[in-house]
Design a protein around this motif. Structure first.
Motif, PDB file in Angstrom:
ATOM      1  N   VAL A 137       6.666   8.195   0.610  1.00 59.81           N
ATOM      2  CA  VAL A 137       6.619   7.050   1.519  1.00 59.81           C
ATOM      3  C   VAL A 137       5.226   6.416   1.527  1.00 59.81           C
ATOM      4  O   VAL A 137       4.221   7.114   1.676  1.00 59.81           O
ATOM      5  N   GLU A 139       3.169   2.538   2.901  1.00 60.59           N
ATOM      6  CA  GLU A 139       3.299   1.330   3.710  1.00 60.59           C
ATOM      7  C   GLU A 139       2.293   0.281   3.271  1.00 60.59           C
ATOM      8  O   GLU A 139       1.219   0.615   2.764  1.00 60.59           O
ATOM      9  N   LYS A 144       7.173  -0.238   5.634  1.00 65.02           N
ATOM     10  CA  LYS A 144       7.522   0.727   4.596  1.00 65.02           C
ATOM     11  C   LYS A 144       7.855  -0.013   3.305  1.00 65.02           C
ATOM     12  O   LYS A 144       8.556  -1.021   3.300  1.00 65.02           O
TER      13      LYS A 144
END
Length: 243
Positions: A137, A139, A144
């Motif tokens: 993950v 950002e 995201k």
């Protein structure tokens, strides 16, 4: 999720400002002349360079962006001489890849005289792969990012001479691309008492042209720029590749 407005066809990484212009600028200009969007990302500010200040090199990079017509030029400030392979730096490169979602990535060559070039090569090559992992993950601007693995990664050539896997005919874009190179005027020869570096010798720029002429001769063209491939290219439209 990440907006598609920033998507480009090609994303070129350089360890230092000017790496991209000196090595594959004519290829990038050729891609843009074909109607595709191109972005550049400098991994460092080049603050350890013998010539030019951080402020000067930043201004030169912006001048090159305008002259070349890139859709975007960004800088990560990962540290000149400090391009260490760690999670923080790897994720920084991944964020750039996911931001622009390119089809093609260009990176420094894996075997080079400058340690930063080799470190940048490894960072970018691995980031291209990891950017495609959905469970990793990242950002950007508080949102995201979607996973994205660019299908094509090429390494341009720098100081060390190696036989390229691909030579691109840049006969029409080599001369115009010199404007992007010369935008980095602090790095090239000027009369005075500045210390000599590899690229501020009087012969350096003519040497670049000689290499482009040599590569061009290998493919029956005026000028050529060479690339190293990371996988065997897939040929779909044979007659388009070999008209």
């Amino acid at each position: 999720m990440e907006q598609s407005s920033e998507k480009v066809y090609a994303l070129a990484f350089g360890a230092h400002p000017d790496d991209v212009e000196l090595s594959c600028g004519a290829i990038l200009l050729k891609i843009m002349n074909e109607g595709r969007r191109v972005a550049v990302c400098d991994l460092t500010k080049g603050e350890l360079g013998t010539l030019g200040s951080v402020e000067t090199r930043k201004a030169e990079a912006e001048k090159a962006r305008l002259l070349m017509g890139y859709a975007d030029r960004s800088g990560l400030d990962l540290g000149d001489g400090k391009l260490f392979y760690n999670e923080e730096n790897l994720h920084a490169v991944i964020r750039v890849i996911r931001r622009f979602r390119p089809e093609v990535v260009f990176a420094n060559p894996p075997d080079e005289r400058h340690p930063d070039h080799m470190k940048a090569s490894k960072l970018v090559a691995d980031a291209v792969y990891y950017a495609g992992l959905r469970q990793l993950v990242t950002e950007h601007d508080g949102r995201k990012q979607e996973a994205h693995r660019p299908p094509h990664l090429f390494h341009y050539l720098q100081f060390r001479h190696v036989n390229p896997d691909i030579i691109v005919d840049v006969s029409e874009t080599f001369a115009p691309s010199r404007a992007g190179v010369l935008a980095f005027g602090s790095q090239f020869h000027r009369e005075g008492t500045e210390p000599e570096t590899l690229i501020n010798r009087k012969e350096f720029l003519s040497g670049l042209e000689a290499r482009a002429r040599y590569f061009g001769e290998q493919i029956g063209a005026l000028y050529g720029e060479g690339l190293l491939t990371t996988k065997v290219p897939r040929v779909g439209n044979f007659s388009a590749l070999f008209p």
